[in-house]
Design a protein around this motif. Structure first.
Motif, PDB file in Angstrom:
ATOM      1  N   ARG A   8       0.826  -1.087  -0.379  1.00  0.00           N
ATOM      2  CA  ARG A   8      -0.068   0.168   0.117  1.00  0.00           C
ATOM      3  C   ARG A   8       0.762   1.553   0.106  1.00  0.00           C
ATOM      4  NH1 ARG A   8      -3.561  -3.840   4.375  1.00  0.00           N
ATOM      5  NH2 ARG A   8      -4.689  -4.253   3.156  1.00  0.00           N
ATOM      6  N   THR A   9       2.044   1.443   0.943  1.00  0.00           N
ATOM      7  CA  THR A   9       2.774   2.138   0.655  1.00  0.00           C
ATOM      8  C   THR A   9       3.269   2.768   0.017  1.00  0.00           C
ATOM      9  OG1 THR A   9       3.321   2.160   2.949  1.00  0.00           O
ATOM     10  CG2 THR A   9       4.841   3.815   1.847  1.00  0.00           C
ATOM     11  N   ASP A  10       3.850   1.392  -1.038  1.00  0.00           N
ATOM     12  CA  ASP A  10       4.163   1.883  -2.799  1.00  0.00           C
ATOM     13  C   ASP A  10       3.742   1.790  -3.687  1.00  0.00           C
ATOM     14  OD1 ASP A  10       6.316   0.523  -4.362  1.00  0.00           O
ATOM     15  OD2 ASP A  10       5.289  -0.626  -5.069  1.00  0.00           O
ATOM     16  N   TYR A  11       2.463   2.080  -3.353  1.00  0.00           N
ATOM     17  CA  TYR A  11       1.470   2.377  -4.657  1.00  0.00           C
ATOM     18  C   TYR A  11       1.150   4.011  -4.228  1.00  0.00           C
ATOM     19  CZ  TYR A  11      -2.721   3.091  -6.920  1.00  0.00           C
ATOM     20  OH  TYR A  11      -4.332   2.629  -8.270  1.00  0.00           O
ATOM     21  N   ILE A  12       1.422   4.317  -2.958  1.00  0.00           N
ATOM     22  CA  ILE A  12       1.009   5.956  -2.561  1.00  0.00           C
ATOM     23  C   ILE A  12       1.824   5.996  -3.316  1.00  0.00           C
ATOM     24  CG2 ILE A  12       1.252   7.256  -1.223  1.00  0.00           C
ATOM     25  CD1 ILE A  12      -1.302   5.439   0.299  1.00  0.00           C
ATOM     26  N   ASN A  13       3.482   5.835  -2.922  1.00  0.00           N
ATOM     27  CA  ASN A  13       4.632   6.462  -3.698  1.00  0.00           C
ATOM     28  C   ASN A  13       4.486   6.314  -4.804  1.00  0.00           C
ATOM     29  OD1 ASN A  13       5.866   6.971  -0.488  1.00  0.00           O
ATOM     30  ND2 ASN A  13       6.742   4.902  -0.765  1.00  0.00           N
ATOM     31  N   LYS A  14       4.272   5.954  -5.554  1.00  0.00           N
ATOM     32  CA  LYS A  14       4.581   5.954  -7.416  1.00  0.00           C
ATOM     33  C   LYS A  14       2.712   6.681  -7.827  1.00  0.00           C
ATOM     34  CE  LYS A  14       6.276   1.094  -7.326  1.00  0.00           C
ATOM     35  NZ  LYS A  14       6.053  -0.003  -7.940  1.00  0.00           N
ATOM     36  N   THR A  15       2.143   6.516  -7.052  1.00  0.00           N
ATOM     37  CA  THR A  15       0.802   7.518  -7.733  1.00  0.00           C
ATOM     38  C   THR A  15       0.789   9.449  -7.275  1.00  0.00           C
ATOM     39  OG1 THR A  15      -1.121   6.370  -6.494  1.00  0.00           O
ATOM     40  CG2 THR A  15      -1.930   8.260  -6.910  1.00  0.00           C
ATOM     41  N   ILE A  16       1.751   8.963  -6.289  1.00  0.00           N
ATOM     42  CA  ILE A  16       2.166  11.042  -5.735  1.00  0.00           C
ATOM     43  C   ILE A  16       3.168  11.092  -6.550  1.00  0.00           C
ATOM     44  CG2 ILE A  16       3.473  12.298  -4.012  1.00  0.00           C
ATOM     45  CD1 ILE A  16       2.127  11.064  -1.940  1.00  0.00           C
ATOM     46  N   GLN A  18      -7.086   2.293   2.800  1.00  0.00           N
ATOM     47  CA  GLN A  18      -6.444   3.543   2.247  1.00  0.00           C
ATOM     48  C   GLN A  18      -5.432   4.111   2.586  1.00  0.00           C
ATOM     49  OE1 GLN A  18      -7.206   2.587  -1.031  1.00  0.00           O
ATOM     50  NE2 GLN A  18      -9.065   3.241  -1.440  1.00  0.00           N
ATOM     51  N   LYS A  19      -5.124   4.510   3.137  1.00  0.00           N
ATOM     52  CA  LYS A  19      -4.009   5.261   4.289  1.00  0.00           C
ATOM     53  C   LYS A  19      -4.401   6.932   3.530  1.00  0.00           C
ATOM     54  CE  LYS A  19      -0.431   2.266   4.860  1.00  0.00           C
ATOM     55  NZ  LYS A  19       0.133   1.764   4.746  1.00  0.00           N
ATOM     56  N   PHE A  20      -5.275   7.442   3.624  1.00  0.00           N
ATOM     57  CA  PHE A  20      -5.348   8.720   3.207  1.00  0.00           C
ATOM     58  C   PHE A  20      -4.877   9.499   4.010  1.00  0.00           C
ATOM     59  CE2 PHE A  20     -10.030   6.981   2.389  1.00  0.00           C
ATOM     60  CZ  PHE A  20      -9.766   7.663   1.021  1.00  0.00           C
ATOM     61  N   TYR A  21      -4.169   9.426   5.221  1.00  0.00           N
ATOM     62  CA  TYR A  21      -3.427  10.748   5.779  1.00  0.00           C
ATOM     63  C   TYR A  21      -1.923  10.648   5.604  1.00  0.00           C
ATOM     64  CZ  TYR A  21      -1.019  13.195   9.385  1.00  0.00           C
ATOM     65  OH  TYR A  21       0.282  14.072  10.246  1.00  0.00           O
ATOM     66  N   GLU A  22      -1.377   9.727   5.186  1.00  0.00           N
ATOM     67  CA  GLU A  22       0.207   9.258   4.554  1.00  0.00           C
ATOM     68  C   GLU A  22      -0.078  10.211   3.892  1.00  0.00           C
ATOM     69  OE1 GLU A  22       3.003   5.281   2.903  1.00  0.00           O
ATOM     70  OE2 GLU A  22       1.015   5.221   5.384  1.00  0.00           O
ATOM     71  N   PHE A  23      -0.836   9.936   2.313  1.00  0.00           N
ATOM     72  CA  PHE A  23      -0.939  10.018   0.999  1.00  0.00           C
ATOM     73  C   PHE A  23      -0.542  11.688   1.342  1.00  0.00           C
ATOM     74  CE2 PHE A  23      -3.662  12.304  -2.284  1.00  0.00           C
ATOM     75  CZ  PHE A  23      -2.911  12.070  -3.261  1.00  0.00           C
ATOM     76  N   ARG A  24      -1.464  12.054   2.214  1.00  0.00           N
ATOM     77  CA  ARG A  24      -1.000  13.798   2.235  1.00  0.00           C
ATOM     78  C   ARG A  24       0.035  14.451   2.780  1.00  0.00           C
ATOM     79  NH1 ARG A  24      -5.963  17.804   5.675  1.00  0.00           N
ATOM     80  NH2 ARG A  24      -4.278  19.477   6.250  1.00  0.00           N
ATOM     81  N   VAL A  25       0.621  13.409   4.047  1.00  0.00           N
ATOM     82  CA  VAL A  25       1.532  13.879   4.062  1.00  0.00           C
ATOM     83  C   VAL A  25       3.149  14.178   3.172  1.00  0.00           C
ATOM     84  CG1 VAL A  25       3.393  13.562   6.130  1.00  0.00           C
ATOM     85  CG2 VAL A  25       0.916  13.208   6.976  1.00  0.00           C
ATOM     86  N   LYS A  26       2.851  13.011   2.696  1.00  0.00           N
ATOM     87  CA  LYS A  26       4.153  12.940   1.616  1.00  0.00           C
ATOM     88  C   LYS A  26       3.653  13.354  -0.326  1.00  0.00           C
ATOM     89  CE  LYS A  26       5.055   7.826   2.964  1.00  0.00           C
ATOM     90  NZ  LYS A  26       4.837   6.547   1.824  1.00  0.00           N
ATOM     91  N   LEU A  27       2.546  13.841  -0.312  1.00  0.00           N
ATOM     92  CA  LEU A  27       1.771  14.950  -0.809  1.00  0.00           C
ATOM     93  C   LEU A  27       2.602  16.608  -0.682  1.00  0.00           C
ATOM     94  CD1 LEU A  27       0.833  14.489  -3.913  1.00  0.00           C
ATOM     95  CD2 LEU A  27      -1.545  15.961  -2.221  1.00  0.00           C
ATOM     96  N   GLU A  28       2.045  16.386   0.500  1.00  0.00           N
ATOM     97  CA  GLU A  28       2.835  18.361   1.109  1.00  0.00           C
ATOM     98  C   GLU A  28       4.272  18.008   0.586  1.00  0.00           C
ATOM     99  OE1 GLU A  28       1.862  18.877   5.236  1.00  0.00           O
ATOM    100  OE2 GLU A  28      -0.344  18.418   4.851  1.00  0.00           O
TER     101      GLU A  28
END
Length: 394
Positions: free
Chosen positions: A274-282, A316-326
């Protein structure tokens, strides 16, 4: 700017023993600090002491451990951990307790053995500390340890501090280094809006749809494996109660510990996917070089309270997505806009601006009664987020 690098390490058996002992000491100090302040807070509630006396600072607790506890023979094992790591564990506990004391959060949880994430903190005090080579790293008190990913951490970088942690019987090192920020090609495109959801992870206003990784066959198969391993662990606990503890107790406990590690490894594998998918999406979003990115301030805590959606929302890890996107937006000088959570992005027509009050959650297609427009609900929300005029800059 400061940048963090985290990678797996391969310590020797002697180094593993020292790391495990130090983690145990830091966990004990963290819990003792919370227990001490919990007693003081109860006395404050009973009007026995004032509010100023209801909180013991990290410095005073550290003095109490050094002058009154550590001098006792039965507590000599506290010296197995470095002084800086011990002080950092107490400071972390103070930070968590302050949030409770000021009313920002609930009382912090006590850290459990083999279940909580405890990190060992090591600052750079000497020139030889945190020396990095291609295949190994010199950690204070632990000396040279082999790195799994050769050349991942820059060799000539200046290390500020670092931590060592253990997860699922694997050991990791995380270092903070100073790097010069260089931004190439500042040619930006138009801004975009991103609508996060459960059916699809992210719908972007430029037409890109990012699927929900938790609905893929690979993740579902791993989740089935997790259930099987958890079932095996539960049965081992039940068998321990039924068997004669004197005859087979020790062997059963060793098997339980092995099964706990198996469960932890499956949990970590799911988390890594899940974390890898968030990183690739960002990374895919930032590479488009938009002039700004607009997202919604989701009430994740409120969404998790829904018993039907809590598991799906947590995955879904929405908070992790927001922190990494910032972080990525600051790194690439992209403006990140945060729209209020009550902004009607889904109920507003992106074509004419009409408001549809009776829109249900089951209505996946937005049909406007004013201009007869028919558009996907999430895509309509992403366009409204892109065109939002009231927002805050992160």
């Amino acid at each position: 700017m400061l940048r963090a690098y985290k990678t797996e390490i391969h310590p020797t058996e002697e180094q593993k023993k020292k790391i495990n002992q130090s983690i145990g000491v830091c966990r004990w100090l963290y819990n003792q600090y919370l227990a001490k302040n919990q007693e003081l807070y109860k006395q404050f509630k009973e009007d026995l002491i004032s509010k100023k006396e209801a909180m013991l600072s990290a410095n005073n607790f550290d003095k109490y451990i050094n002058n009154e506890v550590k001098v006792l023979e039965e507590y000599n094992w506290i010296n197995l951990c470095g002084s800086k790591a011990r002080k950092k564990a107490i400071c972390n506990a103070e930070t968590a307790y302050k949030r409770f004391f000021t009313g920002k959060s609930k009382f912090p949880r006590f850290k459990k053995k083999n279940k909580s994430d405890v990190k060992l903190y090591f600052p750079k005090n000497n020139l030889t500390d945190w020396k990095i080579e291609r295949h190994r790293i010199n950690i204070p008190t632990l000396k040279w340890i082999r790195i799994k990913e050769f050349g991942y951490i820059p060799i000539n970088s200046k290390v500020v501090s670092g931590t060592v942690s253990k997860k699922a019987d694997r050991y990791f090192v995380s270092v903070i280094v100073e790097e010069k920020l260089t931004i190439e090609n500042k040619s930006y495109t138009e801004g975009i809006g991103i609508d996060l959801g459960l059916k699809e992870f992210a719908v972007i206003s430029n037409g890109i749809h990012k699927k929900n990784i938790n609905k893929t066959a690979n993740v579902k198969e791993i989740e089935k494996k997790l259930k099987r391993e958890q079932r095996k662990l539960s049965r081992k606990y039940e068998s321990l109660k039924l068997r004669n503890k004197k005859e087979k107790g020790e062997a059963t406990r060793q098997n339980i510990q092995k099964q706990i590690v198996k469960v932890q490894r499956v949990h970590q594998r799911l988390s890594n996917i899940r974390t890898d998918y968030i990183n690739k999406t960002i990374n895919e979003i930032v590479k488009q070089k938009p002039s700004y990115i607009t997202i919604e301030d989701l009430n994740v805590r409120g969404m998790i309270k829904n018993k039907h959606l809590s598991k799906a929302v947590a995955q879904q890890k929405f908070y992790e997505f927001r922190v990494k996107l910032e972080y990525k937006c600051k790194l690439n000088e992209i403006e990140l806009r945060i729209v209020d959570r009550f902004y009607p992005s889904s109920k507003t027509c992106s074509c004419c601006g009409a408001y549809k009050k009776d829109l249900k959650l089951s209505d996946r297609i937005y049909k406007c009664s004013n201009c007869n427009a028919s558009i996907d609900r999430d895509y309509n929300a992403s366009i409204n987020l892109e065109n939002a005029k009231i927002y805050e800059v992160a």
